[in-house]
Design a protein around this motif. Structure first.
Motif, PDB file in Angstrom:
ATOM      1  N   GLY A  74      49.046  39.140  54.036  1.00 47.23           N
ATOM      2  CA  GLY A  74      47.760  39.609  53.535  1.00 47.23           C
ATOM      3  C   GLY A  74      46.866  38.486  53.065  1.00 47.23           C
ATOM      4  O   GLY A  74      45.643  38.526  53.248  1.00 47.23           O
ATOM      5  N   LEU A  75      47.451  37.443  52.454  1.00 49.13           N
ATOM      6  CA  LEU A  75      46.652  36.322  51.965  1.00 49.13           C
ATOM      7  C   LEU A  75      45.891  35.659  53.102  1.00 49.13           C
ATOM      8  O   LEU A  75      44.734  35.260  52.946  1.00 49.13           O
ATOM      9  N   GLY A  76      46.511  35.544  54.281  1.00 49.63           N
ATOM     10  CA  GLY A  76      45.867  34.883  55.406  1.00 49.63           C
ATOM     11  C   GLY A  76      44.574  35.541  55.838  1.00 49.63           C
ATOM     12  O   GLY A  76      43.671  34.866  56.348  1.00 49.63           O
ATOM     13  N   ARG A  77      44.448  36.850  55.626  1.00 49.32           N
ATOM     14  CA  ARG A  77      43.214  37.563  55.984  1.00 49.32           C
ATOM     15  C   ARG A  77      42.438  38.001  54.739  1.00 49.32           C
ATOM     16  O   ARG A  77      41.661  38.948  54.776  1.00 49.32           O
ATOM     17  N   ALA A  78      42.673  37.328  53.611  1.00 48.12           N
ATOM     18  CA  ALA A  78      41.998  37.611  52.333  1.00 48.12           C
ATOM     19  C   ALA A  78      42.261  39.040  51.868  1.00 48.12           C
ATOM     20  O   ALA A  78      41.443  39.646  51.207  1.00 48.12           O
ATOM     21  N   PHE A  79      43.426  39.587  52.239  1.00 47.23           N
ATOM     22  CA  PHE A  79      43.841  40.948  51.873  1.00 47.23           C
ATOM     23  C   PHE A  79      42.866  41.991  52.391  1.00 47.23           C
ATOM     24  O   PHE A  79      42.655  43.040  51.762  1.00 47.23           O
ATOM     25  N   ALA A  80      42.264  41.715  53.536  1.00 48.83           N
ATOM     26  CA  ALA A  80      41.403  42.695  54.200  1.00 48.83           C
ATOM     27  C   ALA A  80      42.260  43.646  55.030  1.00 48.83           C
ATOM     28  O   ALA A  80      43.205  43.227  55.697  1.00 48.83           O
ATOM     29  N   GLY A  81      41.958  44.945  54.971  1.00 52.20           N
ATOM     30  CA  GLY A  81      42.674  45.936  55.754  1.00 52.20           C
ATOM     31  C   GLY A  81      44.052  46.278  55.247  1.00 52.20           C
ATOM     32  O   GLY A  81      44.837  46.932  55.941  1.00 52.20           O
TER      33      GLY A  81
END
Length: 404
Positions: free
Chosen positions: A33-40
């Motif tokens: 989740g951190l890699g996509r800024a917890f988006a989705g």
């Protein structure tokens, strides 16, 4: 008599840090989740760590999976005093934030899962000789959540989930008074305590098809009731008191999250989230003795806040996924020396490497840029002073996922 700490199985998950989300909210639930800024996060469900955001996502798993996560938070928070000798540097210590998740499908409709993580934690530590320790000093508030969940797949498109939480909370506040240059500071107040409270969470997932889905989740607010000891100045007493029994109550806020995920091509997907936290529920930090006499008070003016995030994923090969993300995190509290809150922007990147059909690894990193903010604070025996705070942070996270 000093209260004994509650013997609780997940106390090893505690981490005291200023983790650079609004108020003192912790979002560091997974490396993926951190890699996509917890988006989705309420809609994707790519590993067991998704259980921290939406229990309905368990319905998408056809094999049991264990996810173990460790995140390292390295903040850089500095206070600049607009008066002489009022500045302080590096007031938020670094910390490790661990988490663990397990999902077990029962049959085609039902699944069970267990999550152990933290939703809230903050910590500021000023030097022992800082001139404003009557308002600064040491502040730690930390929670750890033990969260069993169950999900049910209603049909191919719609799934629901729910869970209950036992939340272990601990808090420590220390304040001292600077009487004169060259003299040691005198303790003004020290309060520490802990306790266990309970809450519940629900979620739903709608899968338009395998490439498009939407999720919603809700974590209910919970009352944090702490029991411990207080030392320091006491109403009606001539001399300071030591280790009297005391209590402190606050309400941890509710969290609502809406998410979407869309795989636009065979190799590219986009996700997004809106997270809303009811920080106005928290109130001031007030401690009482067992007779209900107020012994410590710290005003904390919180307001509800939103977090907006967008992320992308590139499926480079069958075994490698790359991610980038951006998030904007609204300020939740009026900035103070103990909680120097501000608006924040997240810039993130990460990857997943699938080693075998059963084993995968995630890595993520984020730079969080805090907005510089100027605020006034009333310092006991020191009058009203003006400060500026600026806080940035780096977060590094690693995760292992194993399917059984």
């Amino acid at each position: 008599m000093r209260i004994n700490k509650v013997a609780f199985a997940i106390t090893t998950l505690l981490a005291a840090s200023q983790v650079h989300a609004s108020g003192f909210q912790i979002n560091e639930h997974s490396a993926s989740g951190l890699g996509r800024a917890f988006a989705g996060e309420a809609a994707i469900g790519d590993d067991a760590a998704s259980l921290a955001r939406n229990p309905a996502l368990m319905a998408t798993f056809d094999r049991a999976q264990l996810s173990v996560v460790g995140s390292y938070v390295a903040p850089d928070v500095n206070i600049t005093g607009h008066n002489d000798n009022n500045s302080a540097s590096d007031v938020a210590p670094a910390a490790v934030v661990p988490a663990m998740y397990y999902i077990q499908p029962i049959n085609d409709e039902w699944a069970f899962g267990l999550a152990m993580y933290s939703n809230f934690g903050t910590g500021t530590e000023y030097a022992d000789d800082y001139v404003n320790n009557a308002a600064a000093g040491t502040t730690h508030i930390v929670t750890a959540t033990f969260n069993p969940n169950i999900s049910y797949r209603i049909n191919e498109q719609f799934s629901i989930g729910a869970g209950v939480s036992a939340i272990y909370s601990t808090a420590e506040l220390k304040r001292s008074i600077h009487l004169s240059p060259g003299l040691p500071q005198m303790q003004a107040a020290e309060m520490e305590g802990d306790g266990i409270n309970f809450s519940w969470n629900v979620g739903a997932l709608y899968e338009v098809n395998e490439n498009n889905r939407f999720g919603i989740s809700y974590k209910h607010s919970s009352k944090m009731e702490l029991e411990g000891t207080y030392s320091g100045r006491y109403p009606g007493a001539i001399l300071p008191v030591n280790d009297i029994d005391g209590t402190m109550e606050n309400t941890l806020p509710a969290i609502l999250e809406l998410s979407g995920y869309h795989k636009l091509t065979n190799q590219f997907a986009v996700s997004y989230s809106w997270q809303y936290t009811t920080w106005s529920d928290f109130g001031d930090i007030i401690a009482y003795d067992l007779n209900g006499v107020e012994v410590l008070k710290k005003e904390e003016n919180f307001s509800n806040s939103s977090r907006y995030s967008i992320g992308t994923e590139y499926y480079a090969t069958e075994n490698l996924t790359l991610r980038v993300g951006y998030a904007y995190d609204e300020q939740a509290a009026e900035s103070t020396l103990s909680i120097p809150d501000s608006d924040r922007q997240w810039y993130t990147a990460g990857m997943t490497y699938k080693a075998t059909q059963s084993l995968s690894f995630d890595m993520g990193a984020a730079f969080i840029a805090g907005k510089e903010i100027t605020f006034d604070e009333d310092i006991p025996l020191g009058g009203t002073k003006t400060f500026s705070s600026k806080g940035d942070a780096w977060i590094y996270s690693a995760q292992m996922n194993y399917s059984f």
